[in-house]
Design a protein around this motif. Sequence first.
Motif, PDB file in Angstrom:
ATOM      1  N   UNK A   1      28.081  43.010  72.774  1.00 40.79           N
ATOM      2  CA  UNK A   1      28.182  43.905  71.621  1.00 40.79           C
ATOM      3  C   UNK A   1      27.399  45.180  71.871  1.00 40.79           C
ATOM      4  N   UNK A   2      28.035  46.298  71.565  1.00 41.91           N
ATOM      5  CA  UNK A   2      27.382  47.611  71.576  1.00 41.91           C
ATOM      6  C   UNK A   2      27.269  48.067  70.123  1.00 41.91           C
ATOM      7  N   UNK A   3      26.051  48.263  69.659  1.00 37.26           N
ATOM      8  CA  UNK A   3      25.819  48.766  68.301  1.00 37.26           C
ATOM      9  C   UNK A   3      25.440  50.237  68.413  1.00 37.26           C
ATOM     10  N   UNK A   4      26.242  51.086  67.787  1.00 40.49           N
ATOM     11  CA  UNK A   4      26.032  52.530  67.868  1.00 40.49           C
ATOM     12  C   UNK A   4      25.393  53.008  66.573  1.00 40.49           C
ATOM     13  N   UNK A   5      24.222  53.609  66.695  1.00 43.40           N
ATOM     14  CA  UNK A   5      23.490  54.065  65.512  1.00 43.40           C
ATOM     15  C   UNK A   5      22.981  55.477  65.758  1.00 43.40           C
ATOM     16  N   UNK A   6      23.909  56.415  65.753  1.00 42.75           N
ATOM     17  CA  UNK A   6      23.548  57.786  66.092  1.00 42.75           C
ATOM     18  C   UNK A   6      23.468  58.729  64.918  1.00 42.75           C
ATOM     19  N   UNK A   7      23.594  58.205  63.700  1.00 45.44           N
ATOM     20  CA  UNK A   7      23.635  59.082  62.528  1.00 45.44           C
ATOM     21  C   UNK A   7      22.290  59.701  62.194  1.00 45.44           C
ATOM     22  N   UNK A   8      22.348  60.844  61.517  1.00 44.04           N
ATOM     23  CA  UNK A   8      21.129  61.519  61.061  1.00 44.04           C
ATOM     24  C   UNK A   8      20.849  61.243  59.593  1.00 44.04           C
TER      25      UNK A   8
ATOM     26  N   UNK B   1      19.525  57.026  58.306  1.00 40.41           N
ATOM     27  CA  UNK B   1      19.968  55.925  57.442  1.00 40.41           C
ATOM     28  C   UNK B   1      19.831  54.557  58.093  1.00 40.41           C
ATOM     29  N   UNK B   2      19.945  54.492  59.422  1.00 39.99           N
ATOM     30  CA  UNK B   2      19.844  53.189  60.079  1.00 39.99           C
ATOM     31  C   UNK B   2      18.437  52.591  59.993  1.00 39.99           C
ATOM     32  N   UNK B   3      17.444  53.413  59.660  1.00 42.49           N
ATOM     33  CA  UNK B   3      16.064  52.947  59.572  1.00 42.49           C
ATOM     34  C   UNK B   3      15.610  52.694  58.138  1.00 42.49           C
ATOM     35  N   UNK B   4      16.441  53.019  57.160  1.00 48.12           N
ATOM     36  CA  UNK B   4      16.044  52.839  55.768  1.00 48.12           C
ATOM     37  C   UNK B   4      15.932  51.351  55.432  1.00 48.12           C
ATOM     38  N   UNK B   5      14.948  50.967  54.630  1.00 44.78           N
ATOM     39  CA  UNK B   5      14.771  49.545  54.310  1.00 44.78           C
ATOM     40  C   UNK B   5      15.754  49.059  53.248  1.00 44.78           C
ATOM     41  N   UNK B   6      16.273  47.862  53.481  1.00 46.23           N
ATOM     42  CA  UNK B   6      17.101  47.156  52.507  1.00 46.23           C
ATOM     43  C   UNK B   6      16.599  45.724  52.456  1.00 46.23           C
TER      44      UNK B   6
ATOM     45  N   UNK C   1      30.231  48.298  67.304  1.00 43.39           N
ATOM     46  CA  UNK C   1      29.983  48.176  65.868  1.00 43.39           C
ATOM     47  C   UNK C   1      29.072  49.294  65.380  1.00 43.39           C
ATOM     48  N   UNK C   2      29.327  49.748  64.154  1.00 45.21           N
ATOM     49  CA  UNK C   2      28.480  50.762  63.530  1.00 45.21           C
ATOM     50  C   UNK C   2      27.135  50.147  63.148  1.00 45.21           C
ATOM     51  N   UNK C   3      26.058  50.816  63.513  1.00 43.67           N
ATOM     52  CA  UNK C   3      24.734  50.309  63.178  1.00 43.67           C
ATOM     53  C   UNK C   3      24.472  50.206  61.693  1.00 43.67           C
ATOM     54  N   UNK C   4      25.189  50.990  60.900  1.00 46.30           N
ATOM     55  CA  UNK C   4      24.969  50.983  59.449  1.00 46.30           C
ATOM     56  C   UNK C   4      26.059  50.209  58.714  1.00 46.30           C
ATOM     57  N   UNK C   5      26.630  49.205  59.394  1.00 46.47           N
ATOM     58  CA  UNK C   5      27.487  48.208  58.728  1.00 46.47           C
ATOM     59  C   UNK C   5      26.777  46.853  58.846  1.00 46.47           C
ATOM     60  N   UNK C   6      25.810  46.585  57.978  1.00 45.56           N
ATOM     61  CA  UNK C   6      24.978  45.393  58.147  1.00 45.56           C
ATOM     62  C   UNK C   6      25.525  44.114  57.520  1.00 45.56           C
ATOM     63  N   UNK C   7      26.749  44.167  56.945  1.00 46.22           N
ATOM     64  CA  UNK C   7      27.237  42.994  56.211  1.00 46.22           C
ATOM     65  C   UNK C   7      28.471  42.345  56.822  1.00 46.22           C
ATOM     66  N   UNK C   8      28.722  42.598  58.089  1.00 43.51           N
ATOM     67  CA  UNK C   8      29.848  41.952  58.760  1.00 43.51           C
ATOM     68  C   UNK C   8      29.600  40.444  58.786  1.00 43.51           C
TER      69      UNK C   8
ATOM     70  N   UNK D   1      27.076  52.180  55.303  1.00 42.19           N
ATOM     71  CA  UNK D   1      26.100  52.787  54.402  1.00 42.19           C
ATOM     72  C   UNK D   1      25.976  54.279  54.719  1.00 42.19           C
ATOM     73  N   UNK D   2      26.395  55.086  53.764  1.00 46.50           N
ATOM     74  CA  UNK D   2      26.484  56.530  54.003  1.00 46.50           C
ATOM     75  C   UNK D   2      25.764  57.353  52.940  1.00 46.50           C
ATOM     76  N   UNK D   3      25.824  56.920  51.687  1.00 49.83           N
ATOM     77  CA  UNK D   3      25.265  57.688  50.570  1.00 49.83           C
ATOM     78  C   UNK D   3      24.222  56.855  49.824  1.00 49.83           C
ATOM     79  N   UNK D   4      23.401  57.491  48.980  1.00 48.71           N
ATOM     80  CA  UNK D   4      22.401  56.725  48.211  1.00 48.71           C
ATOM     81  C   UNK D   4      23.018  55.611  47.379  1.00 48.71           C
TER      82      UNK D   4
END
Length: 237
Positions: A10-17, A27-32, A110-117, A213-216
């Motif tokens: 698996x390659x997880x890509x998390x390049x978003x700002x 966004x990939x570092x925000x706590x949930x 996989x997108x790094x900010x899709x944590x619910x697959x 996960x893209x918006x608040x």
Amino acid sequence: MQEPSYPIYTIVVAGGTGSRMNAPLPKQFLPVAGLPVLMHTLLRFHAYNPAMPLVLVLPAAELATWKDLCLQYDFRVTHQVVAGGKTRFQSVQNGLAALRIYEDGVVAVHDGVRPFVTQAIIHTAFETAHELGTAVVSVALKDSIRRVTGNVSKAVNRNAYKLVQTPQCFRLPLLRRAYEQGESSQFTDDASVVEKFGHKIHLVEGAYQNIKLTTPEDMLLAEAILAAERSNQSPKQ
């Protein structure tokens, strides 16, 4: 769920700002629910197969931040971190380069900010790609849609369209060769790269909870999804 008999990666890509998130951190570092989003994502794939090689692609400027977060949260999921490129295309190329010692098998991107697959989605995507060469997760549209041309809009049949998600799985040699093409502005995801290379894309069913996960507002939904999952996992009284 039976583990695949073939090699998987698996390659997880998390390049978003996170510009649309209006947050001080990417966004990939925000706590949930007590963990950064990206850790939730990696945990999903680790849970599917703890022995599977995991490659995490991050912006070069964020490598130190991720290292600090792993120490802060005592995050011990084994994974290889590589620096991304200027574009997603280049970032996936860098992720594939990290797998150069492997010759065969199936790779998920996989997108790094899709944590619910879910485990079921991951499994179906790997199995379909192993059998057919490609597997792209998607869901049907729920809303009506209209095509806009200038100032004119026209209703179109939503049943003729799908919303594309990740993971997108491919036989490793196929994806490797596809990413040897020159980069194009028409490449919006891995499926478009492989399709341009001349291969048919096979769709598999995703889930509406597999959100990016893209918006608040998405962060509020993320908290609710995790709370519901944990409630369902709690011992019944």
